[in-house]
Design a protein around this motif. Structure first.
Motif, PDB file in Angstrom:
ATOM      1  N   ASN A   1       0.823  -1.193   0.000  1.00 17.10           N
ATOM      2  CA  ASN A   1       0.000   0.000   0.000  1.00 17.10           C
ATOM      3  C   ASN A   1       0.862   1.249   0.000  1.00 17.10           C
ATOM      4  N   ASN A   2       0.392   2.257  -0.701  1.00 17.54           N
ATOM      5  CA  ASN A   2       1.037   3.561  -0.683  1.00 17.54           C
ATOM      6  C   ASN A   2       0.539   4.344   0.522  1.00 17.54           C
ATOM      7  N   ASP A   3       1.114   5.536   0.744  1.00 14.94           N
ATOM      8  CA  ASP A   3       0.696   6.375   1.862  1.00 14.94           C
ATOM      9  C   ASP A   3      -0.786   6.737   1.811  1.00 14.94           C
ATOM     10  N   ASP A   4      -1.345   6.832   0.590  1.00 13.06           N
ATOM     11  CA  ASP A   4      -2.754   7.207   0.455  1.00 13.06           C
ATOM     12  C   ASP A   4      -3.702   6.016   0.581  1.00 13.06           C
ATOM     13  N   GLY A   5      -3.177   4.819   0.872  1.00 11.80           N
ATOM     14  CA  GLY A   5      -4.008   3.638   1.058  1.00 11.80           C
ATOM     15  C   GLY A   5      -4.264   2.857  -0.216  1.00 11.80           C
ATOM     16  N   SER A   6      -3.758   3.329  -1.351  1.00  8.45           N
ATOM     17  CA  SER A   6      -3.989   2.623  -2.608  1.00  8.45           C
ATOM     18  C   SER A   6      -2.963   1.515  -2.786  1.00  8.45           C
ATOM     19  N   ASP A   7      -3.249   0.612  -3.717  1.00 12.53           N
ATOM     20  CA  ASP A   7      -2.338  -0.487  -4.026  1.00 12.53           C
ATOM     21  C   ASP A   7      -1.295  -0.080  -5.061  1.00 12.53           C
ATOM     22  N   GLY A   8      -1.255   1.172  -5.429  1.00  5.06           N
ATOM     23  CA  GLY A   8      -0.319   1.619  -6.453  1.00  5.06           C
ATOM     24  C   GLY A   8      -0.911   1.536  -7.850  1.00  5.06           C
ATOM     25  N   ASN A   9      -2.245   1.361  -7.967  1.00  5.83           N
ATOM     26  CA  ASN A   9      -2.883   1.337  -9.275  1.00  5.83           C
ATOM     27  C   ASN A   9      -2.668   2.674  -9.954  1.00  5.83           C
ATOM     28  N   ALA A  10      -2.371   2.647 -11.248  1.00  4.26           N
ATOM     29  CA  ALA A  10      -2.108   3.869 -11.992  1.00  4.26           C
ATOM     30  C   ALA A  10      -3.383   4.662 -12.244  1.00  4.26           C
ATOM     31  N   LEU A  11      -4.535   4.014 -12.183  1.00  4.46           N
ATOM     32  CA  LEU A  11      -5.803   4.683 -12.458  1.00  4.46           C
ATOM     33  C   LEU A  11      -6.620   4.828 -11.178  1.00  4.46           C
ATOM     34  N   PRO A  12      -7.369   5.912 -11.066  1.00  4.90           N
ATOM     35  CA  PRO A  12      -8.214   6.091  -9.884  1.00  4.90           C
ATOM     36  C   PRO A  12      -9.397   5.111  -9.898  1.00  4.90           C
ATOM     37  N   PRO A  13     -10.004   4.843  -8.747  1.00  3.53           N
ATOM     38  CA  PRO A  13     -11.117   3.891  -8.655  1.00  3.53           C
ATOM     39  C   PRO A  13     -12.278   4.216  -9.592  1.00  3.53           C
ATOM     40  N   GLU A  14     -12.551   5.498  -9.826  1.00  5.08           N
ATOM     41  CA  GLU A  14     -13.650   5.883 -10.709  1.00  5.08           C
ATOM     42  C   GLU A  14     -13.422   5.401 -12.138  1.00  5.08           C
ATOM     43  N   VAL A  15     -12.189   5.443 -12.590  1.00  4.30           N
ATOM     44  CA  VAL A  15     -11.864   4.974 -13.940  1.00  4.30           C
ATOM     45  C   VAL A  15     -11.973   3.453 -14.003  1.00  4.30           C
ATOM     46  N   THR A  42     -13.173   0.422  -5.560  1.00  2.00           N
ATOM     47  CA  THR A  42     -13.704   0.393  -6.921  1.00  2.00           C
ATOM     48  C   THR A  42     -15.059  -0.302  -7.006  1.00  2.00           C
ATOM     49  N   MET A  43     -15.209  -1.473  -6.385  1.00  2.00           N
ATOM     50  CA  MET A  43     -16.466  -2.219  -6.502  1.00  2.00           C
ATOM     51  C   MET A  43     -17.688  -1.402  -6.077  1.00  2.00           C
ATOM     52  N   PRO A  44     -17.607  -0.595  -5.029  1.00  2.00           N
ATOM     53  CA  PRO A  44     -18.790   0.199  -4.676  1.00  2.00           C
ATOM     54  C   PRO A  44     -19.194   1.211  -5.759  1.00  2.00           C
ATOM     55  N   LEU A  45     -18.285   1.547  -6.674  1.00  2.00           N
ATOM     56  CA  LEU A  45     -18.564   2.548  -7.709  1.00  2.00           C
ATOM     57  C   LEU A  45     -19.061   1.946  -9.027  1.00  2.00           C
ATOM     58  N   LEU A  59     -26.287 -13.415  -2.743  1.00  2.00           N
ATOM     59  CA  LEU A  59     -26.686 -12.317  -1.862  1.00  2.00           C
ATOM     60  C   LEU A  59     -25.510 -11.700  -1.116  1.00  2.00           C
ATOM     61  N   ALA A  60     -24.560 -12.508  -0.692  1.00  2.00           N
ATOM     62  CA  ALA A  60     -23.414 -11.998   0.059  1.00  2.00           C
ATOM     63  C   ALA A  60     -22.553 -11.073  -0.801  1.00  2.00           C
ATOM     64  N   VAL A  61     -22.380 -11.407  -2.066  1.00  2.00           N
ATOM     65  CA  VAL A  61     -21.571 -10.592  -2.963  1.00  2.00           C
ATOM     66  C   VAL A  61     -22.281  -9.282  -3.298  1.00  2.00           C
ATOM     67  N   ALA A  62     -23.596  -9.302  -3.366  1.00  2.00           N
ATOM     68  CA  ALA A  62     -24.364  -8.107  -3.732  1.00  2.00           C
ATOM     69  C   ALA A  62     -24.075  -6.925  -2.815  1.00  2.00           C
ATOM     70  N   SER A  63     -23.780  -7.190  -1.561  1.00  2.00           N
ATOM     71  CA  SER A  63     -23.541  -6.100  -0.607  1.00  2.00           C
ATOM     72  C   SER A  63     -22.267  -5.308  -0.909  1.00  2.00           C
ATOM     73  N   ARG A  64     -21.388  -5.822  -1.738  1.00  2.00           N
ATOM     74  CA  ARG A  64     -20.140  -5.127  -2.089  1.00  2.00           C
ATOM     75  C   ARG A  64     -20.351  -3.998  -3.099  1.00  2.00           C
ATOM     76  N   PHE A  65     -21.508  -3.994  -3.745  1.00  3.42           N
ATOM     77  CA  PHE A  65     -21.773  -3.019  -4.794  1.00  3.42           C
ATOM     78  C   PHE A  65     -22.758  -1.975  -4.286  1.00  3.42           C
ATOM     79  N   ARG A  66     -22.340  -0.720  -4.261  1.00  6.14           N
ATOM     80  CA  ARG A  66     -23.174   0.350  -3.718  1.00  6.14           C
ATOM     81  C   ARG A  66     -23.958   1.089  -4.803  1.00  6.14           C
ATOM     82  N   ASP A  67     -23.359   1.317  -5.977  1.00  2.00           N
ATOM     83  CA  ASP A  67     -23.919   2.209  -6.992  1.00  2.00           C
ATOM     84  C   ASP A  67     -24.524   1.513  -8.207  1.00  2.00           C
ATOM     85  N   ILE A  68     -24.847   0.246  -8.119  1.00  2.00           N
ATOM     86  CA  ILE A  68     -25.384  -0.485  -9.282  1.00  2.00           C
ATOM     87  C   ILE A  68     -26.684   0.152  -9.745  1.00  2.00           C
ATOM     88  N   ARG A  69     -26.728   0.485 -11.042  1.00  2.00           N
ATOM     89  CA  ARG A  69     -27.931   1.055 -11.662  1.00  2.00           C
ATOM     90  C   ARG A  69     -28.571   0.063 -12.646  1.00  2.00           C
TER      91      ARG A  69
END
Length: 145
Positions: A1-15, A42-45, A59-69
């Protein structure tokens, strides 16, 4: 993890979430299982899910997704060839999907649209048909080949 809590992904979670909107559900779960950042940020987005078989309706996996449209349920119907001309196909409703789908869908508070579809005998997605007589004719759907 980096100082900001990310795994070092080059792209932000929204992308990443935008990319995942177009991936099969199993691929999304694989990414989430290998990256804490994907799982928690990322999964909540993610806004769209594509379900290809009844075992993915969990059902257990469904709770990981917050913004599903939008959810594409492509496991509800299966088409099988009933004659030698390949013109008519019999539609079978998948029993496991039928009993799992309502409780699964009820977990998504922001859900706006559910698209029910099926698979052809070759595994291709079919969306947007609902014949009243239980048969499906290729000429009835624009662009079907």
């Amino acid at each position: 993890n980096n100082d900001d809590g990310s795994d070092g992904n080059a792209l932000p979670p929204e992308v990443w979430a935008g990319v995942m909107d177009y991936l099969p559900f199993q691929t999304i779960l694989s990414y989430a299982a290998t990256s804490r950042s994907m799982l928690h940020h990322t999964m909540p987005l993610v806004k769209k899910l594509r379900i290809d078989n009844s075992s993915q309706i969990n059902l257990a996996v469904a709770s990981r997704f917050r913004d599903i449209r939008d959810i594409y349920i492509n496991s509800l119907m299966r088409l099988t060839v009933e004659d030698d001309d390949d013109e008519f196909k019999l539609i079978e409703v998948d029993f496991e999907t039928k009993i799992r789908v309502v409780p699964f869908l009820s977990r998504f508070s922001k859900l706006e649209r559910v698209i029910f579809g099926g698979k052809t005998v070759t595994g291709e997605d079919i969306e947007g048909f609902s014949p009243m007589d239980g048969y499906f004719c290729e000429e009835d759907i624009e662009g079907f080949s």
